[in-house]
Scaffold this motif. Sequence first.
Motif, short mmCIF file in Angstrom:
data_model
loop_
_atom_site.label_atom_id
_atom_site.label_comp_id
_atom_site.label_asym_id
_atom_site.label_seq_id
_atom_site.Cartn_x
_atom_site.Cartn_y
_atom_site.Cartn_z
N TYR A 59 0.83 -1.21 0.00
CA TYR A 59 0.00 0.00 0.00
C TYR A 59 0.86 1.25 0.00
CZ TYR A 59 -3.87 -3.09 1.14
OH TYR A 59 -4.82 -4.09 1.10
N GLY A 60 0.29 2.36 -0.45
CA GLY A 60 0.99 3.64 -0.50
C GLY A 60 1.18 4.30 0.84
N ASN A 61 0.42 3.87 1.86
CA ASN A 61 0.64 4.35 3.22
C ASN A 61 0.06 3.35 4.22
OD1 ASN A 61 -2.15 4.89 3.42
ND2 ASN A 61 -1.91 7.10 3.42
N ASP A 62 0.37 3.57 5.48
CA ASP A 62 -0.06 2.64 6.52
C ASP A 62 -1.57 2.67 6.74
OD1 ASP A 62 2.55 1.85 6.89
OD2 ASP A 62 2.84 2.98 8.75
N LEU A 63 -2.19 3.82 6.61
CA LEU A 63 -3.64 3.91 6.81
C LEU A 63 -4.38 3.01 5.82
CD1 LEU A 63 -6.06 5.15 8.23
CD2 LEU A 63 -5.90 7.09 6.65
N MET A 64 -3.99 3.06 4.56
CA MET A 64 -4.62 2.18 3.56
C MET A 64 -4.33 0.72 3.87
SD MET A 64 -4.44 4.15 -0.11
CE MET A 64 -2.69 3.99 -0.32
N ALA A 65 -3.12 0.42 4.34
CA ALA A 65 -2.75 -0.96 4.65
C ALA A 65 -3.58 -1.49 5.83
CB ALA A 65 -1.26 -1.06 4.97
N ILE A 66 -3.76 -0.68 6.85
CA ILE A 66 -4.56 -1.09 8.00
C ILE A 66 -6.01 -1.34 7.57
CG2 ILE A 66 -5.51 -0.31 10.22
CD1 ILE A 66 -2.71 1.09 10.63
N ALA A 67 -6.55 -0.46 6.76
CA ALA A 67 -7.90 -0.67 6.23
C ALA A 67 -7.95 -1.91 5.36
CB ALA A 67 -8.35 0.56 5.43
N GLY A 68 -6.89 -2.17 4.61
CA GLY A 68 -6.82 -3.36 3.76
C GLY A 68 -6.81 -4.64 4.57
N ILE A 69 -6.10 -4.64 5.70
CA ILE A 69 -6.11 -5.81 6.57
C ILE A 69 -7.52 -6.07 7.08
CG2 ILE A 69 -5.37 -6.67 8.85
CD1 ILE A 69 -2.63 -5.37 8.28
N SER A 70 -8.20 -5.02 7.46
CA SER A 70 -9.58 -5.15 7.94
C SER A 70 -10.49 -5.69 6.84
CB SER A 70 -10.09 -3.80 8.45
OG SER A 70 -11.41 -3.91 8.91
N ALA A 71 -10.36 -5.16 5.64
CA ALA A 71 -11.20 -5.62 4.51
C ALA A 71 -10.93 -7.09 4.21
CB ALA A 71 -10.92 -4.76 3.28
N ALA A 72 -9.68 -7.48 4.20
CA ALA A 72 -9.33 -8.88 3.93
C ALA A 72 -9.87 -9.79 5.03
CB ALA A 72 -7.82 -9.04 3.79
N THR A 73 -9.69 -9.39 6.27
CA THR A 73 -10.16 -10.18 7.41
C THR A 73 -11.68 -10.35 7.37
OG1 THR A 73 -8.28 -9.42 8.72
CG2 THR A 73 -10.15 -10.33 9.93
N ASP A 74 -12.39 -9.28 7.00
CA ASP A 74 -13.85 -9.36 6.87
C ASP A 74 -14.28 -10.39 5.84
OD1 ASP A 74 -14.18 -7.44 8.82
OD2 ASP A 74 -14.68 -5.81 7.42
N ARG A 75 -13.42 -10.68 4.87
CA ARG A 75 -13.72 -11.66 3.83
C ARG A 75 -13.24 -13.06 4.20
NH1 ARG A 75 -13.21 -8.57 -1.88
NH2 ARG A 75 -13.26 -10.70 -2.65
N GLY A 76 -12.72 -13.21 5.39
CA GLY A 76 -12.22 -14.51 5.83
C GLY A 76 -10.80 -14.80 5.39
N ILE A 77 -10.11 -13.81 4.89
CA ILE A 77 -8.72 -13.97 4.45
C ILE A 77 -7.81 -13.66 5.64
CG2 ILE A 77 -6.94 -13.08 2.90
CD1 ILE A 77 -9.29 -12.46 0.94
N ARG A 78 -6.91 -14.58 5.92
CA ARG A 78 -6.02 -14.43 7.06
C ARG A 78 -4.73 -13.71 6.65
NH1 ARG A 78 -4.88 -20.30 8.32
NH2 ARG A 78 -4.68 -20.17 6.05
N VAL A 79 -4.35 -12.73 7.47
CA VAL A 79 -3.10 -12.00 7.27
C VAL A 79 -2.18 -12.41 8.41
CG1 VAL A 79 -2.07 -9.69 7.20
CG2 VAL A 79 -4.32 -10.07 6.16
N PRO A 80 -1.01 -12.97 8.12
CA PRO A 80 -0.33 -13.12 6.85
C PRO A 80 -0.45 -14.51 6.21
CG PRO A 80 1.25 -13.55 8.57
CD PRO A 80 -0.09 -13.26 9.25
N GLU A 81 -1.21 -15.41 6.79
CA GLU A 81 -1.25 -16.78 6.27
C GLU A 81 -1.70 -16.86 4.82
OE1 GLU A 81 -2.65 -15.73 9.07
OE2 GLU A 81 -1.72 -16.88 10.70
#
Length: 153
Positions: A59-81
């Motif tokens: 991501y271009g910054n940490d704020l987008m990355a943190i939101a991205g982790i949340s979006a992925a987790t909401d979809r059942g995608i595990r970070v970093p697995e």
Amino acid sequence: MGAAGYVHTEARKQAWTNTLDELGIRDRAIATADFTGGSGTRATHELLDLPRPPSAIIYGNDLMAIAGISAATDRGIRVPEDLSVVGFDDIPLAPYIVPPLTTIRQDVVAWGAAAAETLVAAVEGRERPALSLPPVDFVVRGSTGRARSQPKH
């Protein structure tokens, strides 16, 4: 990537493209965002909806990355697995989210001072000063894992 038209967005995009070319990585996708959490969420969904979703997102910054982790987790995608996530800036919150955010740290004070010196020289009609900028640091934390040959999304 961050918003188009910004010098740092274009420089990061070029560095990313050059590095992937050097490594022989042809499979790549770019989602444009505007450095906000909402745009990071949208960009994450856009990338994860691809026929071949990525196993890592930078991501271009940490704020987008943190939101991205949340979006992925909401979809059942595990970070970093299932998905590795890397931010940029190393904001104070980065080590405290779950998982702690892998990010790129830069010395913003030194870079800001260099920008100010260059701007003042330009305004005063002087030659641009020679600059010695500190390198960035790659701060590895818990949001990145071992690369997988085939993403599981």
